[in-house]
Scaffold this motif. Sequence first.
Motif, PDB file in Angstrom:
ATOM      1  N   ARG A  46       0.828  -1.210   0.000  1.00  0.00           N
ATOM      2  CA  ARG A  46       0.000   0.000   0.000  1.00  0.00           C
ATOM      3  C   ARG A  46       0.862   1.259   0.000  1.00  0.00           C
ATOM      4  NH1 ARG A  46      -3.270  -3.074   3.686  1.00  0.00           N
ATOM      5  NH2 ARG A  46      -2.241  -2.032   5.446  1.00  0.00           N
ATOM      6  N   GLU A  47       1.888   1.256   0.860  1.00  0.00           N
ATOM      7  CA  GLU A  47       2.772   2.417   0.946  1.00  0.00           C
ATOM      8  C   GLU A  47       3.511   2.632  -0.371  1.00  0.00           C
ATOM      9  OE1 GLU A  47       4.489   5.624   3.165  1.00  0.00           O
ATOM     10  OE2 GLU A  47       2.774   4.323   3.497  1.00  0.00           O
ATOM     11  N   ARG A  48       3.962   1.548  -0.975  1.00  0.00           N
ATOM     12  CA  ARG A  48       4.667   1.640  -2.254  1.00  0.00           C
ATOM     13  C   ARG A  48       3.755   2.228  -3.332  1.00  0.00           C
ATOM     14  NH1 ARG A  48       4.731  -1.807  -6.623  1.00  0.00           N
ATOM     15  NH2 ARG A  48       6.659  -1.890  -7.887  1.00  0.00           N
ATOM     16  N   ARG A  49       2.513   1.740  -3.380  1.00  0.00           N
ATOM     17  CA  ARG A  49       1.570   2.260  -4.371  1.00  0.00           C
ATOM     18  C   ARG A  49       1.276   3.742  -4.130  1.00  0.00           C
ATOM     19  NH1 ARG A  49       1.280   0.876  -8.926  1.00  0.00           N
ATOM     20  NH2 ARG A  49       1.580   3.097  -9.183  1.00  0.00           N
ATOM     21  N   ARG A  50       1.099   4.110  -2.864  1.00  0.00           N
ATOM     22  CA  ARG A  50       0.810   5.506  -2.542  1.00  0.00           C
ATOM     23  C   ARG A  50       1.945   6.429  -2.963  1.00  0.00           C
ATOM     24  NH1 ARG A  50       1.816   9.332   1.136  1.00  0.00           N
ATOM     25  NH2 ARG A  50       3.318   8.029   2.262  1.00  0.00           N
ATOM     26  N   LEU A  51       3.180   6.028  -2.646  1.00  0.00           N
ATOM     27  CA  LEU A  51       4.328   6.860  -2.999  1.00  0.00           C
ATOM     28  C   LEU A  51       4.498   6.970  -4.511  1.00  0.00           C
ATOM     29  CD1 LEU A  51       6.968   5.761  -0.321  1.00  0.00           C
ATOM     30  CD2 LEU A  51       5.669   7.879  -0.407  1.00  0.00           C
ATOM     31  N   LEU A  52       4.313   5.867  -5.220  1.00  0.00           N
ATOM     32  CA  LEU A  52       4.437   5.923  -6.675  1.00  0.00           C
ATOM     33  C   LEU A  52       3.368   6.837  -7.285  1.00  0.00           C
ATOM     34  CD1 LEU A  52       5.223   2.176  -7.493  1.00  0.00           C
ATOM     35  CD2 LEU A  52       6.823   4.096  -7.526  1.00  0.00           C
ATOM     36  N   ALA A  78      13.751  -0.139  -2.588  1.00  0.00           N
ATOM     37  CA  ALA A  78      13.606  -0.273  -1.139  1.00  0.00           C
ATOM     38  C   ALA A  78      12.438  -1.169  -0.766  1.00  0.00           C
ATOM     39  CB  ALA A  78      13.441   1.107  -0.509  1.00  0.00           C
ATOM     40  N   TYR A  79      11.314  -1.028  -1.448  1.00  0.00           N
ATOM     41  CA  TYR A  79      10.102  -1.726  -1.039  1.00  0.00           C
ATOM     42  C   TYR A  79      10.030  -3.150  -1.591  1.00  0.00           C
ATOM     43  CZ  TYR A  79       7.975   2.350   1.127  1.00  0.00           C
ATOM     44  OH  TYR A  79       7.684   3.388   1.968  1.00  0.00           O
ATOM     45  N   ASN A  80      10.807  -3.458  -2.639  1.00  0.00           N
ATOM     46  CA  ASN A  80      10.777  -4.808  -3.193  1.00  0.00           C
ATOM     47  C   ASN A  80      11.831  -5.723  -2.578  1.00  0.00           C
ATOM     48  OD1 ASN A  80       8.749  -3.945  -4.818  1.00  0.00           O
ATOM     49  ND2 ASN A  80       9.953  -3.832  -6.702  1.00  0.00           N
ATOM     50  N   ALA A  81      12.665  -5.221  -1.686  1.00  0.00           N
ATOM     51  CA  ALA A  81      13.686  -6.043  -1.043  1.00  0.00           C
ATOM     52  C   ALA A  81      13.027  -7.157  -0.238  1.00  0.00           C
ATOM     53  CB  ALA A  81      14.576  -5.189  -0.148  1.00  0.00           C
ATOM     54  N   ALA A  82      13.666  -8.326  -0.239  1.00  0.00           N
ATOM     55  CA  ALA A  82      13.078  -9.493   0.430  1.00  0.00           C
ATOM     56  C   ALA A  82      12.922  -9.261   1.930  1.00  0.00           C
ATOM     57  CB  ALA A  82      13.938 -10.726   0.172  1.00  0.00           C
ATOM     58  N   ASP A  83      13.863  -8.540   2.528  1.00  0.00           N
ATOM     59  CA  ASP A  83      13.810  -8.321   3.973  1.00  0.00           C
ATOM     60  C   ASP A  83      13.285  -6.930   4.326  1.00  0.00           C
ATOM     61  OD1 ASP A  83      15.882  -6.964   2.869  1.00  0.00           O
ATOM     62  OD2 ASP A  83      17.337  -7.423   4.467  1.00  0.00           O
ATOM     63  N   MET A  95       8.779  -1.863   7.450  1.00  0.00           N
ATOM     64  CA  MET A  95       8.371  -0.460   7.485  1.00  0.00           C
ATOM     65  C   MET A  95       9.475   0.412   8.062  1.00  0.00           C
ATOM     66  SD  MET A  95       5.468  -0.341   6.039  1.00  0.00           S
ATOM     67  CE  MET A  95       4.958   1.327   6.445  1.00  0.00           C
ATOM     68  N   SER A  96      10.251  -0.132   8.978  1.00  0.00           N
ATOM     69  CA  SER A  96      11.364   0.644   9.546  1.00  0.00           C
ATOM     70  C   SER A  96      12.480   0.817   8.528  1.00  0.00           C
ATOM     71  CB  SER A  96      11.896  -0.045  10.798  1.00  0.00           C
ATOM     72  OG  SER A  96      10.899  -0.142  11.779  1.00  0.00           O
ATOM     73  N   SER A  97      12.761  -0.226   7.750  1.00  0.00           N
ATOM     74  CA  SER A  97      13.886  -0.159   6.816  1.00  0.00           C
ATOM     75  C   SER A  97      13.607   0.789   5.641  1.00  0.00           C
ATOM     76  CB  SER A  97      14.205  -1.560   6.280  1.00  0.00           C
ATOM     77  OG  SER A  97      13.144  -2.046   5.456  1.00  0.00           O
ATOM     78  N   VAL A  98      12.315   1.016   5.324  1.00  0.00           N
ATOM     79  CA  VAL A  98      11.997   1.901   4.197  1.00  0.00           C
ATOM     80  C   VAL A  98      11.642   3.310   4.664  1.00  0.00           C
ATOM     81  CG1 VAL A  98      11.166  -0.033   2.805  1.00  0.00           C
ATOM     82  CG2 VAL A  98       9.540   1.250   4.206  1.00  0.00           C
ATOM     83  N   ALA A  99      11.751   3.575   5.969  1.00  0.00           N
ATOM     84  CA  ALA A  99      11.368   4.894   6.490  1.00  0.00           C
ATOM     85  C   ALA A  99      12.184   6.006   5.849  1.00  0.00           C
ATOM     86  CB  ALA A  99      11.515   4.920   8.011  1.00  0.00           C
ATOM     87  N   GLY A 100      13.489   5.772   5.655  1.00  0.00           N
ATOM     88  CA  GLY A 100      14.326   6.795   5.044  1.00  0.00           C
ATOM     89  C   GLY A 100      13.889   7.113   3.625  1.00  0.00           C
ATOM     90  N   THR A 101      13.581   6.078   2.844  1.00  0.00           N
ATOM     91  CA  THR A 101      13.114   6.296   1.469  1.00  0.00           C
ATOM     92  C   THR A 101      11.793   7.059   1.465  1.00  0.00           C
ATOM     93  OG1 THR A 101      14.179   4.234   0.779  1.00  0.00           O
ATOM     94  CG2 THR A 101      12.497   5.158  -0.678  1.00  0.00           C
ATOM     95  N   ARG A 102      10.888   6.672   2.358  1.00  0.00           N
ATOM     96  CA  ARG A 102       9.596   7.355   2.425  1.00  0.00           C
ATOM     97  C   ARG A 102       9.780   8.836   2.757  1.00  0.00           C
ATOM     98  NH1 ARG A 102       7.436   4.183   5.709  1.00  0.00           N
ATOM     99  NH2 ARG A 102       7.892   5.267   7.664  1.00  0.00           N
ATOM    100  N   ARG A 103      10.621   9.142   3.731  1.00  0.00           N
ATOM    101  CA  ARG A 103      10.872  10.529   4.125  1.00  0.00           C
ATOM    102  C   ARG A 103      11.492  11.329   2.968  1.00  0.00           C
ATOM    103  NH1 ARG A 103      12.537   9.285   8.585  1.00  0.00           N
ATOM    104  NH2 ARG A 103      14.746   8.987   8.094  1.00  0.00           N
ATOM    105  N   MET A 104      12.437  10.696   2.232  1.00  0.00           N
ATOM    106  CA  MET A 104      13.091  11.375   1.117  1.00  0.00           C
ATOM    107  C   MET A 104      12.064  11.737   0.033  1.00  0.00           C
ATOM    108  SD  MET A 104      15.850   9.816  -1.581  1.00  0.00           S
ATOM    109  CE  MET A 104      14.563   8.711  -2.191  1.00  0.00           C
ATOM    110  N   VAL A 105      11.162  10.794  -0.291  1.00  0.00           N
ATOM    111  CA  VAL A 105      10.167  11.039  -1.330  1.00  0.00           C
ATOM    112  C   VAL A 105       9.193  12.141  -0.902  1.00  0.00           C
ATOM    113  CG1 VAL A 105       8.229  10.007  -2.585  1.00  0.00           C
ATOM    114  CG2 VAL A 105      10.354   8.711  -2.277  1.00  0.00           C
TER     115      VAL A 105
END
Length: 470
Positions: free
Chosen positions: A66-72, A96-101, A104-114
């Motif tokens: 959902r987060e990936r779709r929203r950001l895109l 960031a969002y397609n990584a196997a591991d 939500m914490s690991s993609v926080a930086g990408t979300r903030r940057m976008v």
Amino acid sequence: MARTHGKPRKRHGKDRLTPEERERRVAEHRAQAERTAAERAERRAQREERGRQRAGRIDVLRQLSRERRRLLDRIVDVFGPWSDEGDGLRRAVKTAYNAADATMSSVAGTRRMVEEACADHERSIAEAREHSLNELYGDFVPRLFGAAYGRVERSGLIDDVTFPLLRDLALCVFFGDDEGRHGILGALKRDHRMLYESIPLSRTLTGRLADVSTPHGQWLDLSMFREFSIGEPVPKDEENIIPIITGTAVELLVRGTSVETAGSDRIFGNARKAAVHVGKAREESCWERMVVHGTDAERAEAAVFLGAMECTYRSGQKYETPPPDSVATQHILSMSSTLQRFLDSRGGISSAGVEFRQEAFTPYVIRAEGDFLTPDTLWDCKVKGRKPEGKDLLQVLCYWILGVGSGDPTFDAVDRIGIVNPRLGKAWITRVQDVPRGVVLKAASYIIGYDSGDPRRTRIQARLDRQSLA
């Protein structure tokens, strides 16, 4: 010994178990059963834990999706589908969002940057749009204000927040968007009251006074006027006509006595215009004749219908009224008789339906009409069941300012203003020179728009100077 069906073989001799052997075997069986139960419980717990982990991971994946779709979608909305900067942000999101591991914490930086990149781009677009709109349409704001723009600009009321509102208001006026115009005016009236009051909205004097706040004690007070009785009070109970039409009917009955000298166009012109607009021109001409030549009951009824037409013209809204009943008829005739006697006692009516020269008006006040002139007094007639309030007093003062400011010689001898209320049987009068000079000049500038250097303001100042020397 042979074994029989369904029965255990009997042990004899050395085949028999000793009590100790039996106890040992029983203990072994119990231990084995306990180990089996423990292993089953452990396997069950492991299955449940794997189920919980699987469900948690599914929830995380759903959130990530959902987060990936929203950001895109946001990137496309802000940057468009073909932007290079948008392509870079989309690749970062997918990585960031397609990584196997991914979590939500690991993609926080990408979300903030976008989010920051989108906000910065939106801000830059808004600033560019604002700049272009100001270049294209900014001159509409001075045109909206006219001569008042410089005064408002110097007062500091126009800033980065209010200028876009004024620009949009000017555009709504230019393109005839009444709904947008009313919405912006409502926002200005609510959040920027002083600026709202300084906008020239081309109102009638009554509408302009409704726009302006007049705190008690800062303008006119009834204590500045002399009160005296003019007749018996008239109750308003059980009348079947609304007060605004009743008051206009009383005025029209008294004005009707001046038809021969003032002319029917002067007395009934507004009612004629409204009657043509609502399709009652033929009835209106009959009402005019009845007001002048009918019996008392006919005069009262015709005055009520003409009063509805007059109110329609003044407000722009259609007024309907039933014929007056016997109580309303008696009250209207009684008040008109009281008003007529009083005006005759003040020297008679010099002008009924006081009109002002066109040069008296400004972008703030484009239309006004007084009630009566006697040789030295400008009168405003009220039939409300209360004493005059601040805006009532200010209204009659503004009539005097319009008359004197226009240079009309009709007002050369008019040095008093007054309010007459035949319902209360009272009148209030004062000399203009007894009104504080600052109040008169403030009303001339703030309400009507006669600024410093305006010839109309100069006439008012000269008139006040002459009266103070008299």
